[in-house]
Scaffold this motif. Structure first.
Motif, PDB file in Angstrom:
ATOM      1  N   VAL A 151      31.398  -5.857  -6.976  1.00 28.20           N
ATOM      2  CA  VAL A 151      30.332  -5.151  -7.842  1.00 28.20           C
ATOM      3  C   VAL A 151      30.070  -3.922  -7.025  1.00 28.20           C
ATOM      4  O   VAL A 151      29.685  -3.920  -5.737  1.00 28.20           O
ATOM      5  N   LEU A 152      29.595  -2.828  -7.701  1.00 32.80           N
ATOM      6  CA  LEU A 152      29.544  -1.354  -7.071  1.00 32.80           C
ATOM      7  C   LEU A 152      27.929  -1.140  -7.481  1.00 32.80           C
ATOM      8  O   LEU A 152      27.435  -1.196  -8.413  1.00 32.80           O
ATOM      9  N   ASP A 153      27.225  -1.027  -6.175  1.00 35.61           N
ATOM     10  CA  ASP A 153      25.568  -0.952  -6.521  1.00 35.61           C
ATOM     11  C   ASP A 153      25.402   0.704  -6.068  1.00 35.61           C
ATOM     12  O   ASP A 153      25.023   1.005  -4.875  1.00 35.61           O
ATOM     13  N   TRP A 167      29.525  -3.383  -2.937  1.00 38.02           N
ATOM     14  CA  TRP A 167      29.615  -2.374  -2.086  1.00 38.02           C
ATOM     15  C   TRP A 167      28.648  -1.653  -2.390  1.00 38.02           C
ATOM     16  O   TRP A 167      28.216  -1.005  -3.573  1.00 38.02           O
ATOM     17  N   ALA A 168      27.820  -1.490  -1.231  1.00 33.61           N
ATOM     18  CA  ALA A 168      26.363  -0.918  -1.345  1.00 33.61           C
ATOM     19  C   ALA A 168      26.368   0.574  -1.140  1.00 33.61           C
ATOM     20  O   ALA A 168      26.353   0.948   0.199  1.00 33.61           O
ATOM     21  N   ASN A 169      26.662   1.348  -2.127  1.00 29.81           N
ATOM     22  CA  ASN A 169      26.486   2.821  -1.967  1.00 29.81           C
ATOM     23  C   ASN A 169      25.598   3.501  -2.058  1.00 29.81           C
ATOM     24  O   ASN A 169      24.725   3.654  -3.032  1.00 29.81           O
ATOM     25  N   ASP A 170      25.302   4.371  -0.927  1.00 31.52           N
ATOM     26  CA  ASP A 170      24.038   5.372  -0.915  1.00 31.52           C
ATOM     27  C   ASP A 170      24.411   6.788  -0.026  1.00 31.52           C
ATOM     28  O   ASP A 170      25.138   6.636   0.635  1.00 31.52           O
ATOM     29  N   LEU A 171      23.699   7.647  -0.399  1.00 25.93           N
ATOM     30  CA  LEU A 171      23.748   8.844   0.219  1.00 25.93           C
ATOM     31  C   LEU A 171      22.712   9.187   1.396  1.00 25.93           C
ATOM     32  O   LEU A 171      23.002   9.696   2.375  1.00 25.93           O
ATOM     33  N   TRP A 172      21.400   8.552   0.944  1.00 28.93           N
ATOM     34  CA  TRP A 172      20.335   9.010   1.775  1.00 28.93           C
ATOM     35  C   TRP A 172      19.993   7.877   3.001  1.00 28.93           C
ATOM     36  O   TRP A 172      19.360   8.305   3.801  1.00 28.93           O
ATOM     37  N   ILE A 173      20.482   6.878   2.588  1.00 27.82           N
ATOM     38  CA  ILE A 173      20.454   5.777   3.506  1.00 27.82           C
ATOM     39  C   ILE A 173      21.554   5.515   4.242  1.00 27.82           C
ATOM     40  O   ILE A 173      22.676   5.187   3.451  1.00 27.82           O
ATOM     41  N   SER A 174      21.739   5.665   5.780  1.00 27.54           N
ATOM     42  CA  SER A 174      23.040   5.548   6.342  1.00 27.54           C
ATOM     43  C   SER A 174      23.778   4.123   6.055  1.00 27.54           C
ATOM     44  O   SER A 174      22.835   3.021   6.035  1.00 27.54           O
ATOM     45  N   GLN A 219      29.707 -10.536   2.366  1.00 29.65           N
ATOM     46  CA  GLN A 219      29.568 -10.135   0.836  1.00 29.65           C
ATOM     47  C   GLN A 219      29.044  -8.882   0.487  1.00 29.65           C
ATOM     48  O   GLN A 219      29.627  -8.435  -0.567  1.00 29.65           O
ATOM     49  N   VAL A 220      28.571  -8.157   1.473  1.00 29.77           N
ATOM     50  CA  VAL A 220      27.795  -6.645   1.233  1.00 29.77           C
ATOM     51  C   VAL A 220      28.545  -5.893   2.184  1.00 29.77           C
ATOM     52  O   VAL A 220      28.426  -5.964   3.456  1.00 29.77           O
ATOM     53  N   PHE A 221      28.979  -4.784   1.706  1.00 30.29           N
ATOM     54  CA  PHE A 221      29.795  -3.768   2.287  1.00 30.29           C
ATOM     55  C   PHE A 221      29.272  -2.366   1.989  1.00 30.29           C
ATOM     56  O   PHE A 221      29.232  -1.514   1.180  1.00 30.29           O
ATOM     57  N   PHE A 269      38.861  -0.932  -9.693  1.00 32.88           N
ATOM     58  CA  PHE A 269      38.598  -1.853  -8.403  1.00 32.88           C
ATOM     59  C   PHE A 269      37.414  -2.689  -8.874  1.00 32.88           C
ATOM     60  O   PHE A 269      37.505  -3.879  -8.515  1.00 32.88           O
ATOM     61  N   PHE A 270      36.537  -2.343  -9.382  1.00 32.38           N
ATOM     62  CA  PHE A 270      35.141  -3.048  -9.591  1.00 32.38           C
ATOM     63  C   PHE A 270      35.245  -4.039 -10.930  1.00 32.38           C
ATOM     64  O   PHE A 270      35.571  -3.258 -12.020  1.00 32.38           O
ATOM     65  N   ASP A 271      34.736  -5.214 -10.808  1.00 33.84           N
ATOM     66  CA  ASP A 271      34.278  -6.003 -12.271  1.00 33.84           C
ATOM     67  C   ASP A 271      33.016  -5.700 -12.711  1.00 33.84           C
ATOM     68  O   ASP A 271      32.874  -5.711 -14.070  1.00 33.84           O
ATOM     69  N   ALA A 272      32.010  -4.798 -12.044  1.00 32.88           N
ATOM     70  CA  ALA A 272      30.893  -4.538 -12.504  1.00 32.88           C
ATOM     71  C   ALA A 272      30.087  -3.473 -11.850  1.00 32.88           C
ATOM     72  O   ALA A 272      30.517  -3.128 -10.528  1.00 32.88           O
ATOM     73  N   ILE A 273      29.524  -2.659 -12.313  1.00 36.09           N
ATOM     74  CA  ILE A 273      28.745  -1.450 -11.726  1.00 36.09           C
ATOM     75  C   ILE A 273      27.109  -1.765 -12.306  1.00 36.09           C
ATOM     76  O   ILE A 273      26.950  -1.862 -13.398  1.00 36.09           O
ATOM     77  N   VAL A 274      26.443  -1.411 -11.125  1.00 35.94           N
ATOM     78  CA  VAL A 274      25.154  -1.581 -11.385  1.00 35.94           C
ATOM     79  C   VAL A 274      24.474  -0.442 -10.562  1.00 35.94           C
ATOM     80  O   VAL A 274      25.070   0.171  -9.643  1.00 35.94           O
TER      81      VAL A 274
END
Length: 262
Positions: A57-59, A80-87, A103-105, A120-125
């Motif tokens: 899952v892409l978050d 995959w915990a994707n963010d721009l503002w939080i490092s 489990q969380v990257f 690559f991902f099964d789901a995106i949220v």
């Protein structure tokens, strides 16, 4: 954060509509403020998502990664915990503290420059984030490339019960509760469920598009805002006075889901 008792923090966050969220330490949830209660948003979104253990899952715009940790713990997925503002380094600390490091990257990446393989991902949220970059007609075709064919995408965003034509209503533009106006230029990315349904549904890359409103969404938004205000975890003055004056006349929380077309 103020020194509130565990009992008081639980009282502030008590909401029977979100039983999964209620299992989490209230202090952890209150310190995670970045808008509406992200665990409640995630739990509501997942009513429409099909998340199986082990799926990827892409978050997108995960903020402090609370939603990513919740997804990993509740549904057994890899996130995959994707963010721009939080490092990524800051989020990695939270991930390890919650025992989800397998489990969380955390990933630090801008929404238009993602480092993932196509399909690559099964789901995106995305929770309380997608509105800031996804109103462009070109964005969903870019993002959905990273999703497998027939993979599911789902978002929850602040939105509107009716599109605003002309000037925003006065109660959204006047200073309130010791803060400046609620409505700033960024709020023009708020739209109705119908707008989001058309925005996604007209594209050839997606199918089974649905959009609806969170029942009592503004009420839940107010509850969490007041809880964080009492706990002293808000970064800015509380938005609760404006939300209460609006009472759901214009403001809402919108859920949108769909699948990548095979």
């Amino acid at each position: 954060m103020k020194n509130l008792s565990q009992k008081r923090m639980k009282e502030l966050l008590k909401n029977d509509r979100y039983p999964r969220s209620a299992k989490y330490d209230p202090g952890w949830v209150l310190k995670g403020w970045m808008g509406p209660n992200v665990l409640w948003l995630t739990e509501w979104l997942c009513e429409k998502m099909e998340l199986k253990p082990g799926t990827r899952v892409l978050d997108m715009g995960c903020g402090k990664a609370l939603s990513s940790i919740f997804l990993a713990k509740e549904y057994g997925v890899q996130v995959w915990a994707n963010d721009l503002w939080i490092s990524a380094a800051e989020n990695w600390v939270r991930v390890k503290e919650m025992g989800t490091e397998n489990q969380v990257f955390p990933v630090h990446a801008e929404a238009h420059d993602l480092p993932y393989a196509e399909g690559f991902f099964d789901a995106i949220v995305s929770l309380d984030s997608y509105q800031y970059y996804g109103t462009d007609e070109l964005y969903l075709p870019y993002l959905i490339k990273f999703l497998k064919p027939a993979g599911q995408i789902g978002i929850v965003v602040p939105g509107l019960t009716k599109e605003i034509e002309g000037e925003p209503p006065e109660h959204l533009t006047k200073p309130s509760g010791g803060r400046s106006a609620f409505w700033v230029d960024e709020c023009w990315c708020f739209h109705t469920a119908g707008w989001w349904r058309r925005h996604w549904g007209k594209l050839s890359v997606i199918e089974d598009v649905e959009a609806d409103y969170m029942p009592e969404g503004v009420k839940d938004w107010i509850q969490y805002e007041k809880a964080c205000d009492e706990a002293g975890t808000l970064i800015f003055p509380s938005e609760a006075p404006t939300l209460e004056e609006d009472g759901g006349r214009y403001l809402a929380l919108v859920r949108v889901t769909g699948r990548r077309k095979e």
